[in-house]
Design a protein around this motif. Sequence first.
Motif, PDB file in Angstrom:
ATOM      1  N   GLY A   1       0.902  -1.112   0.022  1.00  0.00           N
ATOM      2  CA  GLY A   1      -0.035   0.072  -0.118  1.00  0.00           C
ATOM      3  C   GLY A   1       0.782   1.106  -0.103  1.00  0.00           C
ATOM      4  N   PHE A   2       2.109   1.195   0.424  1.00  0.00           N
ATOM      5  CA  PHE A   2       3.000   2.469   0.541  1.00  0.00           C
ATOM      6  C   PHE A   2       4.079   2.252  -0.323  1.00  0.00           C
ATOM      7  CE2 PHE A   2       5.938   4.778   2.704  1.00  0.00           C
ATOM      8  CZ  PHE A   2       5.674   6.215   2.491  1.00  0.00           C
ATOM      9  N   LEU A   3       4.954   1.285   0.246  1.00  0.00           N
ATOM     10  CA  LEU A   3       6.369   1.191  -0.547  1.00  0.00           C
ATOM     11  C   LEU A   3       6.302   0.877  -2.131  1.00  0.00           C
ATOM     12  CD1 LEU A   3       8.155  -0.402   2.482  1.00  0.00           C
ATOM     13  CD2 LEU A   3       8.238   1.925   1.904  1.00  0.00           C
ATOM     14  N   ALA A   4       5.323  -0.029  -2.305  1.00  0.00           N
ATOM     15  CA  ALA A   4       5.445  -0.238  -3.844  1.00  0.00           C
ATOM     16  C   ALA A   4       5.057   0.766  -4.811  1.00  0.00           C
ATOM     17  CB  ALA A   4       4.444  -1.535  -4.286  1.00  0.00           C
ATOM     18  N   PRO A   5       4.011   1.503  -4.300  1.00  0.00           N
ATOM     19  CA  PRO A   5       3.549   2.903  -5.199  1.00  0.00           C
ATOM     20  C   PRO A   5       4.806   4.018  -5.074  1.00  0.00           C
ATOM     21  CG  PRO A   5       1.903   2.027  -3.751  1.00  0.00           C
ATOM     22  CD  PRO A   5       2.927   1.249  -3.204  1.00  0.00           C
ATOM     23  N   MET A   6       5.552   4.059  -3.818  1.00  0.00           N
ATOM     24  CA  MET A   6       6.458   4.800  -3.985  1.00  0.00           C
ATOM     25  C   MET A   6       7.606   4.417  -4.782  1.00  0.00           C
ATOM     26  SD  MET A   6       7.780   7.416  -2.193  1.00  0.00           S
ATOM     27  CE  MET A   6       6.997   7.506  -0.292  1.00  0.00           C
ATOM     28  N   VAL A   7       7.936   3.399  -4.519  1.00  0.00           N
ATOM     29  CA  VAL A   7       9.212   2.891  -5.637  1.00  0.00           C
ATOM     30  C   VAL A   7       8.516   2.850  -7.180  1.00  0.00           C
ATOM     31  CG1 VAL A   7       8.797   0.304  -5.661  1.00  0.00           C
ATOM     32  CG2 VAL A   7      11.173   1.243  -6.110  1.00  0.00           C
ATOM     33  N   LEU A   8       7.498   2.579  -7.441  1.00  0.00           N
ATOM     34  CA  LEU A   8       7.083   2.839  -8.831  1.00  0.00           C
ATOM     35  C   LEU A   8       7.205   4.514  -9.303  1.00  0.00           C
ATOM     36  CD1 LEU A   8       4.310   0.205  -8.933  1.00  0.00           C
ATOM     37  CD2 LEU A   8       6.344  -0.068 -10.127  1.00  0.00           C
ATOM     38  N   GLY A   9       6.779   5.101  -8.321  1.00  0.00           N
ATOM     39  CA  GLY A   9       6.710   6.656  -8.465  1.00  0.00           C
ATOM     40  C   GLY A   9       8.210   7.065  -8.528  1.00  0.00           C
ATOM     41  N   GLN A  10       9.073   6.425  -7.914  1.00  0.00           N
ATOM     42  CA  GLN A  10      10.291   6.942  -8.117  1.00  0.00           C
ATOM     43  C   GLN A  10      10.701   6.617  -9.524  1.00  0.00           C
ATOM     44  OE1 GLN A  10      12.225   5.481  -4.382  1.00  0.00           O
ATOM     45  NE2 GLN A  10      13.306   7.105  -4.765  1.00  0.00           N
ATOM     46  N   LEU A  11      10.730   5.347  -9.920  1.00  0.00           N
ATOM     47  CA  LEU A  11      11.300   4.827 -11.147  1.00  0.00           C
ATOM     48  C   LEU A  11      10.651   5.161 -12.459  1.00  0.00           C
ATOM     49  CD1 LEU A  11      12.435   1.617  -9.752  1.00  0.00           C
ATOM     50  CD2 LEU A  11      13.856   3.800  -9.835  1.00  0.00           C
ATOM     51  N   ARG A  12       9.216   5.472 -12.515  1.00  0.00           N
ATOM     52  CA  ARG A  12       8.765   5.526 -13.903  1.00  0.00           C
ATOM     53  C   ARG A  12       8.715   6.987 -14.146  1.00  0.00           C
ATOM     54  NH1 ARG A  12       3.243   1.705 -12.906  1.00  0.00           N
ATOM     55  NH2 ARG A  12       4.023  -0.236 -13.907  1.00  0.00           N
ATOM     56  N   ALA A  13       9.478   7.228 -15.277  1.00  0.00           N
ATOM     57  CA  ALA A  13       9.555   8.586 -15.772  1.00  0.00           C
ATOM     58  C   ALA A  13       8.434   9.298 -16.214  1.00  0.00           C
ATOM     59  CB  ALA A  13      10.596   8.558 -16.943  1.00  0.00           C
ATOM     60  N   ARG A  14       7.268   8.558 -16.451  1.00  0.00           N
ATOM     61  CA  ARG A  14       6.151   9.215 -17.004  1.00  0.00           C
ATOM     62  C   ARG A  14       5.177   9.887 -15.791  1.00  0.00           C
ATOM     63  NH1 ARG A  14       3.390   4.857 -21.082  1.00  0.00           N
ATOM     64  NH2 ARG A  14       5.093   4.739 -22.631  1.00  0.00           N
ATOM     65  N   SER A  15       5.408   9.328 -14.738  1.00  0.00           N
ATOM     66  CA  SER A  15       4.482  10.004 -13.475  1.00  0.00           C
ATOM     67  C   SER A  15       5.140   9.768 -12.115  1.00  0.00           C
ATOM     68  CB  SER A  15       3.189   9.249 -13.386  1.00  0.00           C
ATOM     69  OG  SER A  15       3.153   7.940 -13.291  1.00  0.00           O
ATOM     70  N   PRO A  16       6.330  10.114 -12.023  1.00  0.00           N
ATOM     71  CA  PRO A  16       7.372  10.169 -10.685  1.00  0.00           C
ATOM     72  C   PRO A  16       6.181  11.002  -9.585  1.00  0.00           C
ATOM     73  CG  PRO A  16       8.096  11.606 -12.242  1.00  0.00           C
ATOM     74  CD  PRO A  16       7.122  11.226 -12.851  1.00  0.00           C
ATOM     75  N   SER A  17       6.377  10.187  -8.236  1.00  0.00           N
ATOM     76  CA  SER A  17       5.852  10.588  -7.158  1.00  0.00           C
ATOM     77  C   SER A  17       6.742  11.029  -5.941  1.00  0.00           C
ATOM     78  CB  SER A  17       4.767   9.716  -6.669  1.00  0.00           C
ATOM     79  OG  SER A  17       5.394   8.439  -6.156  1.00  0.00           O
ATOM     80  N   ASN A  18       8.069  10.984  -6.217  1.00  0.00           N
ATOM     81  CA  ASN A  18       9.102  11.207  -5.307  1.00  0.00           C
ATOM     82  C   ASN A  18      10.248  11.780  -5.717  1.00  0.00           C
ATOM     83  OD1 ASN A  18      11.485  10.109  -3.411  1.00  0.00           O
ATOM     84  ND2 ASN A  18       9.745  10.219  -2.065  1.00  0.00           N
ATOM     85  N   TRP A  19      10.722  12.897  -5.284  1.00  0.00           N
ATOM     86  CA  TRP A  19      12.018  13.411  -5.700  1.00  0.00           C
ATOM     87  C   TRP A  19      12.878  13.765  -4.501  1.00  0.00           C
ATOM     88  CZ3 TRP A  19       7.211  14.451  -7.629  1.00  0.00           C
ATOM     89  CH2 TRP A  19       6.651  14.270  -8.920  1.00  0.00           C
ATOM     90  N   GLU A  20      13.443  12.787  -3.900  1.00  0.00           N
ATOM     91  CA  GLU A  20      14.309  12.918  -2.707  1.00  0.00           C
ATOM     92  C   GLU A  20      15.771  13.174  -3.320  1.00  0.00           C
ATOM     93  OE1 GLU A  20      14.189   9.330  -0.608  1.00  0.00           O
ATOM     94  OE2 GLU A  20      15.069   8.159  -1.926  1.00  0.00           O
ATOM     95  N   GLN A  21      16.533  13.638  -2.489  1.00  0.00           N
ATOM     96  CA  GLN A  21      17.840  13.970  -2.974  1.00  0.00           C
ATOM     97  C   GLN A  21      18.793  14.251  -1.665  1.00  0.00           C
ATOM     98  OE1 GLN A  21      17.150  17.688  -4.982  1.00  0.00           O
ATOM     99  NE2 GLN A  21      16.278  18.776  -3.157  1.00  0.00           N
ATOM    100  N   PRO A  22      20.046  14.367  -1.865  1.00  0.00           N
ATOM    101  CA  PRO A  22      21.052  14.463  -0.869  1.00  0.00           C
ATOM    102  C   PRO A  22      21.018  15.816  -0.171  1.00  0.00           C
ATOM    103  CG  PRO A  22      22.195  13.694  -2.983  1.00  0.00           C
ATOM    104  CD  PRO A  22      20.841  14.104  -3.372  1.00  0.00           C
ATOM    105  N   ALA A  23      21.334  15.937   0.988  1.00  0.00           N
ATOM    106  CA  ALA A  23      21.361  17.037   1.885  1.00  0.00           C
ATOM    107  C   ALA A  23      21.871  18.428   1.053  1.00  0.00           C
ATOM    108  CB  ALA A  23      21.734  16.917   3.137  1.00  0.00           C
ATOM    109  N   ALA A  24      23.111  18.140   0.670  1.00  0.00           N
ATOM    110  CA  ALA A  24      23.617  19.332  -0.353  1.00  0.00           C
ATOM    111  C   ALA A  24      22.788  19.729  -1.487  1.00  0.00           C
ATOM    112  CB  ALA A  24      25.073  18.827  -0.916  1.00  0.00           C
ATOM    113  N   ALA A  25      21.977  18.920  -2.083  1.00  0.00           N
ATOM    114  CA  ALA A  25      21.183  19.314  -3.173  1.00  0.00           C
ATOM    115  C   ALA A  25      19.923  20.047  -2.566  1.00  0.00           C
ATOM    116  CB  ALA A  25      20.588  17.986  -3.878  1.00  0.00           C
ATOM    117  N   TRP A  26      19.372  19.666  -1.342  1.00  0.00           N
ATOM    118  CA  TRP A  26      18.484  20.389  -0.607  1.00  0.00           C
ATOM    119  C   TRP A  26      18.968  21.848  -0.529  1.00  0.00           C
ATOM    120  CZ3 TRP A  26      13.437  19.319  -0.961  1.00  0.00           C
ATOM    121  CH2 TRP A  26      13.077  17.872  -0.888  1.00  0.00           C
ATOM    122  N   ALA A  27      20.104  21.915   0.192  1.00  0.00           N
ATOM    123  CA  ALA A  27      20.653  23.237   0.438  1.00  0.00           C
ATOM    124  C   ALA A  27      20.717  24.224  -0.770  1.00  0.00           C
ATOM    125  CB  ALA A  27      21.883  23.142   1.247  1.00  0.00           C
TER     126      ALA A  27
END
Length: 294
Positions: free
Chosen positions: A237-263
């Motif tokens: 219910g949570f992790l599978a949609p999360m990883v699919l959202g990360q990896l599918r270029a057409r409809s990503p749902s997560n854009w995490e990044q390193p701390a330096a990129a956040w800064a």
Amino acid sequence: MNSKSDTVGVTPSNALGIALAALAAGREGDAMDALKTAREHSLMARALLASLEAGHGANAYDAPRAFEAFIRGGGNVALYRAVSAALAGVYDRYRPARLLDIGAGDGMALVPALEAAMHAPHRVDVVEPNGEMFAKLAARLPLHAGYNRGLETFVEQLGADDRWELAQSTFALQSISPEARVRALQKLLPHVNRLVIVEFDVPTFAAGSADLYDSLATRYELAASEQGEHAGLVASGFLAPMVLGQLRARSPSNWEQPAAAWADELLASGFRAVEVEHVLDYSWAPAVCITAVP
């Protein structure tokens, strides 16, 4: 490449990483073959295979019960305890009278932080797009104002007099695309004295590398396995949609990044990133607290 050549060398130990690489490349058939190899020993392989076979395109936050089980189980117990303590420390350090929490969820981090602080804000406003979690938070906490909408819509409706001494966001900004996130932060900028975000300092790997997908596979599997009796619910219910959202270029749902990129992103939005503090070493990646001012 065809499925036969791509699946050479697939074993149960490396199959989940290979499946994630295939998903990122748009080779769903190859991914399903690899997931079938891994499913006997992998919670995530079973969850991803079921999702792909059903044709699900759900967002990771469409199933609030799975998300709530996730954040209240496994390593998240210690994580949220540490995050709430860090936020309480921010309140006591800066003593804001008005607080805006962006992506507050059901108050998992916010409510304990307010309870622990010696100088908790007198006025608390929240922005939360998920209706069910928003309702639960509103029932738990006497809010000054609550906005059941996303950050992008919220900032478009801000008036000249809307202002907060402190805005915060915990593990929520990663769900907004970088372009939309920068635009929203630029519009939020004149309305806050300080912005504090808590996110993960994720490891960096070369784009498309085997190391990247092996790391994702290891981290997702660990996140699922920590959940005990709720592992199946959380994985599907949570992790599978999360990883699919990360990896599918057409409809990503997560854009995490390193701390330096956040800064860097905060600087690009007009903020001055003044401090990055370690919060907790977590199975997914270290959690950090980043403080920025206009």
